[in-house]
Design a protein around this motif. Structure first.
Motif, mmCIF file in Angstrom:
data_model
loop_
_atom_site.group_PDB
_atom_site.id
_atom_site.type_symbol
_atom_site.label_atom_id
_atom_site.label_comp_id
_atom_site.label_asym_id
_atom_site.label_seq_id
_atom_site.Cartn_x
_atom_site.Cartn_y
_atom_site.Cartn_z
ATOM 1 N N LEU A 1 -13.083 6.683 -25.046
ATOM 2 C CA LEU A 1 -13.085 6.125 -23.689
ATOM 3 C C LEU A 1 -11.995 6.837 -22.907
ATOM 4 N N VAL A 2 -12.393 7.535 -21.869
ATOM 5 C CA VAL A 2 -11.467 8.320 -21.058
ATOM 6 C C VAL A 2 -11.136 7.531 -19.797
ATOM 7 N N THR A 3 -9.848 7.298 -19.555
ATOM 8 C CA THR A 3 -9.447 6.538 -18.374
ATOM 9 C C THR A 3 -8.074 7.012 -17.888
ATOM 10 N N ASP A 4 -7.660 6.506 -16.735
ATOM 11 C CA ASP A 4 -6.374 6.905 -16.160
ATOM 12 C C ASP A 4 -5.219 6.259 -16.915
ATOM 13 N N LYS A 5 -4.116 6.967 -16.933
ATOM 14 C CA LYS A 5 -2.916 6.455 -17.593
ATOM 15 C C LYS A 5 -2.234 5.491 -16.628
ATOM 16 N N SER A 6 -2.511 4.180 -16.803
ATOM 17 C CA SER A 6 -1.981 3.171 -15.888
ATOM 18 C C SER A 6 -1.838 1.842 -16.619
ATOM 19 N N ASP A 7 -1.026 0.952 -16.048
ATOM 20 C CA ASP A 7 -0.857 -0.385 -16.636
ATOM 21 C C ASP A 7 -2.180 -1.140 -16.663
ATOM 22 N N VAL A 8 -3.007 -0.948 -15.629
ATOM 23 C CA VAL A 8 -4.290 -1.649 -15.562
ATOM 24 C C VAL A 8 -5.191 -1.213 -16.724
ATOM 25 N N SER A 9 -5.172 0.083 -17.025
ATOM 26 C CA SER A 9 -5.974 0.584 -18.147
ATOM 27 C C SER A 9 -5.494 -0.007 -19.473
ATOM 28 N N TYR A 10 -4.173 -0.003 -19.682
ATOM 29 C CA TYR A 10 -3.630 -0.543 -20.929
ATOM 30 C C TYR A 10 -3.965 -2.021 -21.080
ATOM 31 N N GLN A 11 -3.821 -2.766 -19.999
ATOM 32 C CA GLN A 11 -4.117 -4.202 -20.048
ATOM 33 C C GLN A 11 -5.596 -4.453 -20.357
ATOM 34 N N ALA A 12 -6.460 -3.665 -19.728
ATOM 35 C CA ALA A 12 -7.899 -3.830 -19.960
ATOM 36 C C ALA A 12 -8.258 -3.487 -21.404
ATOM 37 N N LEU A 13 -7.656 -2.412 -21.927
ATOM 38 C CA LEU A 13 -7.924 -2.015 -23.311
ATOM 39 C C LEU A 13 -7.477 -3.100 -24.295
ATOM 40 N N ASP A 14 -6.395 -3.777 -23.981
ATOM 41 C CA ASP A 14 -5.887 -4.849 -24.846
ATOM 42 C C ASP A 14 -6.715 -6.121 -24.737
ATOM 43 N N SER A 15 -7.241 -6.365 -23.538
ATOM 44 C CA SER A 15 -7.927 -7.649 -23.304
ATOM 45 C C SER A 15 -9.405 -7.627 -23.683
ATOM 46 N N ILE A 16 -10.017 -6.448 -23.682
ATOM 47 C CA ILE A 16 -11.440 -6.351 -24.018
ATOM 48 C C ILE A 16 -11.555 -6.041 -25.506
ATOM 49 N N GLU A 17 -12.009 -6.999 -26.273
ATOM 50 C CA GLU A 17 -12.005 -6.893 -27.732
ATOM 51 C C GLU A 17 -12.777 -5.669 -28.234
ATOM 52 N N ILE A 18 -13.911 -5.367 -27.609
ATOM 53 C CA ILE A 18 -14.762 -4.284 -28.090
ATOM 54 C C ILE A 18 -14.096 -2.919 -27.936
ATOM 55 N N CYS A 19 -13.057 -2.831 -27.108
ATOM 56 C CA CYS A 19 -12.347 -1.564 -26.923
ATOM 57 C C CYS A 19 -11.613 -1.121 -28.183
ATOM 58 N N GLN A 20 -11.449 -2.046 -29.145
ATOM 59 C CA GLN A 20 -10.811 -1.679 -30.409
ATOM 60 C C GLN A 20 -11.688 -0.716 -31.206
ATOM 61 N N SER A 21 -12.965 -0.619 -30.822
ATOM 62 C CA SER A 21 -13.901 0.250 -31.538
ATOM 63 C C SER A 21 -13.848 1.699 -31.067
ATOM 64 N N VAL A 22 -13.070 1.968 -30.025
ATOM 65 C CA VAL A 22 -13.058 3.310 -29.453
ATOM 66 C C VAL A 22 -11.659 3.905 -29.480
ATOM 67 N N THR A 23 -11.622 5.222 -29.306
ATOM 68 C CA THR A 23 -10.355 5.938 -29.195
ATOM 69 C C THR A 23 -10.111 6.247 -27.731
ATOM 70 N N PRO A 24 -9.021 5.718 -27.140
ATOM 71 C CA PRO A 24 -8.773 5.992 -25.719
ATOM 72 C C PRO A 24 -8.127 7.367 -25.512
ATOM 73 N N LEU A 25 -8.503 8.021 -24.454
ATOM 74 C CA LEU A 25 -7.857 9.250 -24.006
ATOM 75 C C LEU A 25 -7.470 9.053 -22.545
ATOM 76 N N PHE A 26 -6.289 9.516 -22.178
ATOM 77 C CA PHE A 26 -5.775 9.229 -20.838
ATOM 78 C C PHE A 26 -5.572 10.519 -20.038
ATOM 79 N N TYR A 27 -5.853 10.427 -18.757
ATOM 80 C CA TYR A 27 -5.611 11.536 -17.847
ATOM 81 C C TYR A 27 -4.621 11.103 -16.772
ATOM 82 N N ASN A 28 -4.072 12.082 -16.104
ATOM 83 C CA ASN A 28 -3.140 11.838 -14.996
ATOM 84 C C ASN A 28 -3.948 11.532 -13.742
ATOM 85 N N ASN A 29 -3.704 10.384 -13.136
ATOM 86 C CA ASN A 29 -4.480 9.941 -11.980
ATOM 87 C C ASN A 29 -4.332 10.868 -10.781
#
Length: 576
Positions: free
Chosen positions: A369-397
């Motif tokens: 899952l590719v997303t921006d490096k931000s607090d909102v992204s981190y919070q969403a990744l922590d709060s959405i249980e199914i996100c534990q199944s993926v490897t996050p990659l972050f880009y500079n917004n």
């Protein structure tokens, strides 16, 4: 059926050609034909040494022998007496028998013999399954013979062939299924064919003079009659199906439905032949013209009779085994699935990831899952249980879209040569065609193409059928390149994107102004103004436009997803 050994033989591509279309189509057809088994082993011979490495990598087998086909004139030239023995009554090059020649017959049978000989070299046991077929399996001949029709429930002690209308004349050689012990009879197959050509056995005399065994007399029909019958059958199908639909809910429904049933029963009535109607011991007065004798199907029948195999033969009709669960992936290629997104679209993440997990094959070894490096992204990744199944990659917004992609693609595990790329609003809405995908992954790995779109568009300057791979089109200009579900070679797409420094809309705009030529999977389902989708890769493309759900183009699909993932469409609004 836990294990099956496949013996493949012949030319990988036609003489004087390097077009591999039939090779890839044959690979697809073969995978679709197989039942689910624990192990597939491939033993192969080809007359195309230039494609040896391709064959080994695609089929994943070391048991491949390739060589240049020799001229066999020395094997048959001095033996066919008179020289025009098989040509009387025919100008061959003007006929449907134009491609038949002693060179072709000996070439095909020698290759099959050599492929089957490999079984003994590898000490395959006598009771193991053996499927003999060709590189272009399913690409030539009628439907009755070009579909490999096998099932796990078949007893091992028989020799299985396809049943078709010309079975009295000869047995279709496109494929056969049996055990290794019976298959080994074909190690001397090519020598037997030379004997048939030379008159060292009674093949020619039996076929053209004395009476061909297990055959019923048949009146030949002109080709025009066959075409007319086909046209009438298609017309009757359309008319009767239309009447059934129109009569629903009326008193005429039962009558029209019954009439259609009778027509279907008539059209699909079993073929009557000597092979299923008379005993092998009964004499026959059926004979054929000399020129028909140059015929691999007839020679195969005579070979089986001469070897005493007839009692072991069972013919399989294409309607015998019809299962949607059929199909086995040969030499599966691992890939990764990359979902590009942004924290402002985190409400779609559960849907995108959940649909991927549900519908991707086991060969998808990692989801990014590719997303921006931000607090909102981190919070969403922590709060959405199914996100534990993926490897996050972050880009500079602050980076442009093209640099974001280049940077995160470079972080993907090097074991993945090919990326399956989507955005979060392009979810799968059904199981994808893993056999077609597996073949495409092999193809893209061995071609100079590095980007293939998995949906198609009419917004191009020119479109033509792909010459090397089935169900693809070549698009010139326009949206031949666009941000849609795609297969991308990791290394090459990074290099391609380095020529741009722009956002997503500027990238697509620039692409339409360039003379790009890229392939796409041929579409047959029109959605919206330009998009065409297909059954191989059932994606929504795209579900969100200008921040709103596209219920105008995907009403049923989005309705199902919003209920499944508890999405509140009013949060974004809709374009319906």
């Amino acid at each position: 059926m836990e294990k099956i050994n496949i013996c493949i033989s012949g030319h990988v591509c036609r003489d004087n050609s390097s077009n591999l279309y039939s090779f890839w189509q044959g690979f697809i057809n073969l995978q679709r034909s197989l039942p689910k088994v624990k192990e597939v082993r491939v033993f192969a011979h080809s007359w195309n040494p230039e494609f040896t490495e391709l064959i080994k990598k695609v089929y994943g087998s070391p048991h491949i022998v390739s060589e240049k086909q020799p001229c066999f004139i020395g094997a048959y030239g001095p033996l066919i007496r008179p020289a025009n023995k098989f040509e009387k009554g025919l100008v061959r090059y003007r006929s449907t028998w134009a491609r038949n020649s002693p060179q072709q017959l000996i070439g095909n049978t020698t290759s099959r013999s050599k492929a089957i000989e490999l079984l003994s070299e590898e000490k395959v046991s006598d009771d193991e399954w053996v499927l003999a077929t060709r590189w272009d399996q399913g690409c030539t001949g009628s439907k009755e013979v070009n579909i490999v029709n096998i099932d796990k429930a078949l007893p091992k002690n028989y020799f299985y062939l396809s049943y078709f209308s010309e079975v009295d004349e000869g047995y279709a050689d496109m494929w056969f299924l049996t055990n290794k012990k019976l298959a080994s009879e074909f190690e001397g197959y090519s020598s037997f064919i030379v004997d048939c050509l030379a008159g060292r056995n009674d093949y020619f005399k039996s076929f053209t003079c004395e009476g061909w065994p297990i055959s019923l007399p048949r009146k030949s029909k002109p080709a025009m009659v066959g075409r007319l019958n086909g046209y009438l059958n298609k017309t009757a199908d359309i008319v009767l199906n239309g009447l059934v639909k129109l009569s629903q809910g009326t008193k005429l429904y039962n009558k029209t439905f019954g009439l259609r049933g009778k027509f279907i029963a008539y059209k699909e009535r079993p073929i009557v032949s000597g092979e299923n109607s008379i005993l092998p011991t009964e004499p026959s007065n059926v004979i054929f013209p000399n020129y028909v004798g140059l015929n691999i199907h007839a020679m195969l029948k005579y070979f089986c009779l001469s070897k005493g195999l007839r009692e072991s033969i069972r013919f399989l009709d294409i309607k015998d085994f019809q299962s949607e669960k059929k199909g086995h992936v040969i030499n599966p290629v691992d890939f990764c699935y990359v979902i590009y997104s942004h924290s402002s679209f985190s409400d779609c993440w559960e849907m995108a990831i959940g649909q991927a997990i549900e519908n991707l094959p086991e060969t998808c070894k990692k989801i990014y899952l590719v997303t921006d490096k931000s607090d909102v992204s981190y919070q969403a990744l922590d709060s959405i249980e199914i996100c534990q199944s993926v490897t996050p990659l972050f880009y500079n917004n602050d980076d442009k879209y093209t640099k974001r992609l280049s940077d995160v693609f470079s972080l993907i595990d090097d074991k993945f040569e090919t990326i399956y790329f989507v955005h979060e609003d392009m979810p799968l809405i059904g199981k994808l065609d893993e056999i077609f995908l597996n073949t495409m992954l092999h193809y893209i790995s061995h071609s100079n193409e590095f980007y293939i779109k998995l949906v198609d568009t009419s917004y191009v300057d020119k479109k033509e059928n792909h010459v090397s791979f089935p169900n693809l089109v070549k698009n010139y200009g326009g949206y031949s390149f666009s941000i849609q579900p795609s297969l991308m070679k990791k290394k090459e797409i990074i290099e391609f994107l380095s020529g741009f420094e722009c956002d997503i809309y500027a990238l697509e705009q620039t692409a339409t102004e360039c003379n790009f030529v890229f392939s796409a999977v041929k579409g047959n389902i029109k959605v919206g103004k330009y998009l065409t989708t297909n059954v191989h890769f059932p994606h929504i493309a795209t579900a969100i436009s200008k921040g709103k759900w596209c219920t105008n183009e995907w009403p049923k699909e989005i309705d199902i997803l919003q209920k499944k993932y508890n999405i509140d469409l009013s949060d974004r609004g809709t374009l319906g």
